[in-house]
Design a protein around this motif. Sequence first.
Motif, PDB file in Angstrom:
ATOM      1  N   CYS A 119       0.815  -1.230   0.000  1.00  0.00           N
ATOM      2  CA  CYS A 119       0.000   0.000   0.000  1.00  0.00           C
ATOM      3  C   CYS A 119       0.844   1.274   0.000  1.00  0.00           C
ATOM      4  N   VAL A 120       2.121   1.145   0.277  1.00  0.00           N
ATOM      5  CA  VAL A 120       2.997   2.320   0.378  1.00  0.00           C
ATOM      6  C   VAL A 120       3.874   2.374  -0.859  1.00  0.00           C
ATOM      7  N   ASP A 121       3.690   3.416  -1.656  1.00  0.00           N
ATOM      8  CA  ASP A 121       4.426   3.564  -2.901  1.00  0.00           C
ATOM      9  C   ASP A 121       5.779   4.228  -2.613  1.00  0.00           C
ATOM     10  N   MET A 122       6.751   3.391  -2.241  1.00  0.00           N
ATOM     11  CA  MET A 122       8.068   3.896  -1.883  1.00  0.00           C
ATOM     12  C   MET A 122       9.094   2.828  -2.248  1.00  0.00           C
ATOM     13  N   SER A 123      10.199   3.255  -2.791  1.00  0.00           N
ATOM     14  CA  SER A 123      11.243   2.289  -3.129  1.00  0.00           C
ATOM     15  C   SER A 123      11.839   1.717  -1.843  1.00  0.00           C
ATOM     16  N   MET A 124      12.452   0.560  -1.959  1.00  0.00           N
ATOM     17  CA  MET A 124      13.091  -0.064  -0.800  1.00  0.00           C
ATOM     18  C   MET A 124      14.188   0.846  -0.253  1.00  0.00           C
ATOM     19  N   GLU A 125      14.936   1.501  -1.160  1.00  0.00           N
ATOM     20  CA  GLU A 125      15.995   2.423  -0.722  1.00  0.00           C
ATOM     21  C   GLU A 125      15.421   3.585   0.083  1.00  0.00           C
ATOM     22  N   ASP A 126      14.327   4.175  -0.404  1.00  0.00           N
ATOM     23  CA  ASP A 126      13.693   5.278   0.315  1.00  0.00           C
ATOM     24  C   ASP A 126      13.138   4.808   1.656  1.00  0.00           C
ATOM     25  N   ALA A 127      12.531   3.630   1.669  1.00  0.00           N
ATOM     26  CA  ALA A 127      11.982   3.087   2.915  1.00  0.00           C
ATOM     27  C   ALA A 127      13.087   2.861   3.948  1.00  0.00           C
ATOM     28  N   MET A 128      14.207   2.325   3.506  1.00  0.00           N
ATOM     29  CA  MET A 128      15.335   2.085   4.420  1.00  0.00           C
ATOM     30  C   MET A 128      15.904   3.402   4.942  1.00  0.00           C
ATOM     31  N   GLU A 129      15.981   4.403   4.092  1.00  0.00           N
ATOM     32  CA  GLU A 129      16.487   5.713   4.504  1.00  0.00           C
ATOM     33  C   GLU A 129      15.519   6.378   5.487  1.00  0.00           C
ATOM     34  N   LEU A 130      14.233   6.285   5.208  1.00  0.00           N
ATOM     35  CA  LEU A 130      13.235   6.836   6.125  1.00  0.00           C
ATOM     36  C   LEU A 130      13.330   6.146   7.485  1.00  0.00           C
ATOM     37  N   TYR A 131      13.426   4.845   7.474  1.00  0.00           N
ATOM     38  CA  TYR A 131      13.578   4.059   8.705  1.00  0.00           C
ATOM     39  C   TYR A 131      14.798   4.535   9.493  1.00  0.00           C
ATOM     40  N   ARG A 132      15.924   4.685   8.802  1.00  0.00           N
ATOM     41  CA  ARG A 132      17.160   5.126   9.447  1.00  0.00           C
ATOM     42  C   ARG A 132      16.985   6.511  10.069  1.00  0.00           C
ATOM     43  N   LEU A 133      16.391   7.419   9.316  1.00  0.00           N
ATOM     44  CA  LEU A 133      16.217   8.789   9.804  1.00  0.00           C
ATOM     45  C   LEU A 133      15.246   8.863  10.981  1.00  0.00           C
ATOM     46  N   LEU A 134      14.180   8.097  10.915  1.00  0.00           N
ATOM     47  CA  LEU A 134      13.219   8.114  12.019  1.00  0.00           C
ATOM     48  C   LEU A 134      13.841   7.575  13.305  1.00  0.00           C
ATOM     49  N   TYR A 135      14.605   6.498  13.199  1.00  0.00           N
ATOM     50  CA  TYR A 135      15.261   5.974  14.393  1.00  0.00           C
ATOM     51  C   TYR A 135      16.364   6.905  14.880  1.00  0.00           C
ATOM     52  N   LEU A 136      16.989   7.612  13.970  1.00  0.00           N
ATOM     53  CA  LEU A 136      17.960   8.628  14.370  1.00  0.00           C
ATOM     54  C   LEU A 136      17.262   9.697  15.209  1.00  0.00           C
ATOM     55  N   LEU A 137      16.094  10.117  14.763  1.00  0.00           N
ATOM     56  CA  LEU A 137      15.302  11.105  15.499  1.00  0.00           C
ATOM     57  C   LEU A 137      14.878  10.560  16.864  1.00  0.00           C
ATOM     58  N   LEU A 138      14.442   9.315  16.914  1.00  0.00           N
ATOM     59  CA  LEU A 138      14.027   8.720  18.185  1.00  0.00           C
ATOM     60  C   LEU A 138      15.197   8.603  19.163  1.00  0.00           C
ATOM     61  N   LYS A 139      16.379   8.310  18.656  1.00  0.00           N
ATOM     62  CA  LYS A 139      17.559   8.179  19.518  1.00  0.00           C
ATOM     63  C   LYS A 139      18.093   9.522  19.989  1.00  0.00           C
ATOM     64  N   GLU A 140      17.652  10.610  19.374  1.00  0.00           N
ATOM     65  CA  GLU A 140      18.123  11.943  19.749  1.00  0.00           C
ATOM     66  C   GLU A 140      17.577  12.413  21.083  1.00  0.00           C
ATOM     67  N   GLU A 141      16.505  11.774  21.566  1.00  0.00           N
ATOM     68  CA  GLU A 141      15.952  12.181  22.845  1.00  0.00           C
ATOM     69  C   GLU A 141      16.977  11.904  23.941  1.00  0.00           C
TER      70      GLU A 141
END
Length: 151
Positions: A119-141
């Motif tokens: 259901c999510v129109d996103m390349s695997m590369e973009d999905a992996m990058e988004l995942y990385r960035l979101l966890y980076l944000l979560l770890k910043e707390e």
Amino acid sequence: MDYNPLKLENQICFPLYAASRKIIKLYTPLLEPLGITYTQYITLLALWERDGETVKALGERLFLDSGTLTPLLKKLESQGLVDRRRSHEDERQVFIHLTEKGKALRELALEVPHKIVSCVDMSMEDAMELYRLLYLLLKEEGESGVCSIEQ
């Protein structure tokens, strides 16, 4: 053109909020036949990985405070999916264990991630990058979960 710090499109929080709502909306019809909400689903995902965790450890993994997690766990318990057990050594510690029904629900949930990906129109590369960035944000707390910004 002047940068407006209070313009909606200049806020990092807004696309995160809107994307989160969109993703949860995609999960809802897939989880309804299982009889669980999205928050119950992520809680069960964590328990399917590590059954028998303390409420505190589970809350840390899910980024949920006890005020949110406790009623959620009570609901899962009333549905017969988990048992809450106090530690014999330390009454303050409560361990969460999947019931047989909770373990069996895992098999029914196996198709959910595959359906979401479709259901999510996103390349695997973009999905992996988004995942990385979101966890980076979560770890910043900070340790307290609150950013200490000087006013």
